[in-house]
Motif scaffolding. Structure first.
Motif, PDB file in Angstrom:
ATOM      1  N   GLU A  63      52.547  16.466  84.073  1.00 27.95           N
ATOM      2  CA  GLU A  63      51.667  17.746  84.259  1.00 27.95           C
ATOM      3  C   GLU A  63      50.265  17.315  84.629  1.00 27.95           C
ATOM      4  OE1 GLU A  63      53.465  17.454  81.378  1.00 27.95           O
ATOM      5  OE2 GLU A  63      55.151  18.818  81.998  1.00 27.95           O
ATOM      6  N   GLN A  64      49.611  16.208  84.005  1.00 24.48           N
ATOM      7  CA  GLN A  64      48.468  16.024  84.209  1.00 24.48           C
ATOM      8  C   GLN A  64      48.365  15.145  85.473  1.00 24.48           C
ATOM      9  OE1 GLN A  64      47.888  13.420  80.970  1.00 24.48           O
ATOM     10  NE2 GLN A  64      46.879  14.914  79.593  1.00 24.48           N
ATOM     11  N   GLN A  65      49.460  14.581  85.876  1.00 23.33           N
ATOM     12  CA  GLN A  65      49.459  13.959  87.346  1.00 23.33           C
ATOM     13  C   GLN A  65      49.450  15.120  88.533  1.00 23.33           C
ATOM     14  OE1 GLN A  65      52.711  11.255  87.643  1.00 23.33           O
ATOM     15  NE2 GLN A  65      51.707   9.645  86.389  1.00 23.33           N
ATOM     16  N   GLN A  66      50.172  15.997  88.098  1.00 25.22           N
ATOM     17  CA  GLN A  66      50.249  17.307  89.069  1.00 25.22           C
ATOM     18  C   GLN A  66      48.892  17.705  89.190  1.00 25.22           C
ATOM     19  OE1 GLN A  66      53.445  19.907  87.855  1.00 25.22           O
ATOM     20  NE2 GLN A  66      53.995  20.428  90.175  1.00 25.22           N
ATOM     21  N   PHE A  67      48.382  18.005  88.055  1.00 26.89           N
ATOM     22  CA  PHE A  67      47.155  18.632  88.085  1.00 26.89           C
ATOM     23  C   PHE A  67      46.072  17.937  89.040  1.00 26.89           C
ATOM     24  CE2 PHE A  67      42.765  19.469  86.394  1.00 26.89           C
ATOM     25  CZ  PHE A  67      42.563  20.898  86.573  1.00 26.89           C
ATOM     26  N   PHE A  99      44.387  19.479  92.170  1.00 28.24           N
ATOM     27  CA  PHE A  99      42.809  19.476  92.438  1.00 28.24           C
ATOM     28  C   PHE A  99      42.200  18.576  93.363  1.00 28.24           C
ATOM     29  CE2 PHE A  99      38.508  18.407  90.754  1.00 28.24           C
ATOM     30  CZ  PHE A  99      37.958  19.561  90.576  1.00 28.24           C
ATOM     31  N   ALA A 100      42.477  17.311  93.608  1.00 32.52           N
ATOM     32  CA  ALA A 100      42.148  16.633  94.765  1.00 32.52           C
ATOM     33  C   ALA A 100      42.249  16.900  96.076  1.00 32.52           C
ATOM     34  CB  ALA A 100      42.431  14.809  94.303  1.00 32.52           C
ATOM     35  N   TYR A 101      43.606  17.590  96.014  1.00 34.56           N
ATOM     36  CA  TYR A 101      44.025  17.938  97.450  1.00 34.56           C
ATOM     37  C   TYR A 101      43.124  19.195  97.602  1.00 34.56           C
ATOM     38  CZ  TYR A 101      46.760  19.762 101.125  1.00 34.56           C
ATOM     39  OH  TYR A 101      47.123  20.495 102.445  1.00 34.56           O
ATOM     40  N   ALA A 102      42.752  20.096  96.949  1.00 31.76           N
ATOM     41  CA  ALA A 102      42.092  21.141  97.146  1.00 31.76           C
ATOM     42  C   ALA A 102      40.768  21.119  97.338  1.00 31.76           C
ATOM     43  CB  ALA A 102      42.382  22.381  95.872  1.00 31.76           C
ATOM     44  N   TYR A 103      40.171  20.025  96.489  1.00 27.83           N
ATOM     45  CA  TYR A 103      38.875  19.824  96.717  1.00 27.83           C
ATOM     46  C   TYR A 103      38.392  19.034  98.113  1.00 27.83           C
ATOM     47  CZ  TYR A 103      34.207  17.766  95.402  1.00 27.83           C
ATOM     48  OH  TYR A 103      33.126  17.626  95.269  1.00 27.83           O
TER      49      TYR A 103
END
Length: 132
Positions: free
Chosen positions: A85-89, A93-97
């Motif tokens: 779950e942390q890896q997915q978040f 987040f990095a992709y959206a940023y």
């Protein structure tokens, strides 16, 4: 402004890591109950009574040494140490940023170099149309 914040936060984090790993000693010299000297990184200055005490073999002076130990081992964790779950978040987040700051496509303005014709007469007065 964004660059200034980035540089200041980076500097603060670097200083935080530096000061959390530094060890130092604080040496205090007391003569009776009176604090005579405090020194950091070096030996505290002795009082003049110290020489007499050596001859008389009485001690009213004492030294206290406080050792402030920094962190010896820093924990380095990798992306694989995180649960799914942390890896997915972090990935989302990095992709959206990163995609948030992409530039807009260059827009074509077809009438950018067009200049309007010169007005010969005032059309509103000519047609007698007035805004009341």
């Amino acid at each position: 402004m964004k660059e200034l914040l980035y540089k200041s936060f980076s500097s603060i984090m670097a200083l935080l890591v530096l000061f959390s790993t530094v060890s130092f000693t604080v040496e205090k010299h007391f003569c009776g109950d009176v604090l005579v000297d405090v020194a950091v990184f070096v030996e505290a200055e002795k009082c003049k009574m110290e020489a007499l005490e050596i001859l008389q073999k009485k001690t009213c002076c004492k030294d206290e040494i406080d050792v402030v130990e920094g962190q010896d081992e820093l924990k380095f964790s990798s992306f694989e140490d995180l649960d799914f779950e942390q890896q997915q978040f972090i990935t989302a987040f990095a992709y959206a940023y990163l995609n948030d700051f992409e530039g807009l496509p260059k827009q074509i303005i077809p009438h950018k170099d067009y200049s309007p014709p010169n007005l010969v007469t005032d059309i509103q007065v000519l047609d007698q149309v007035f805004i009341i």
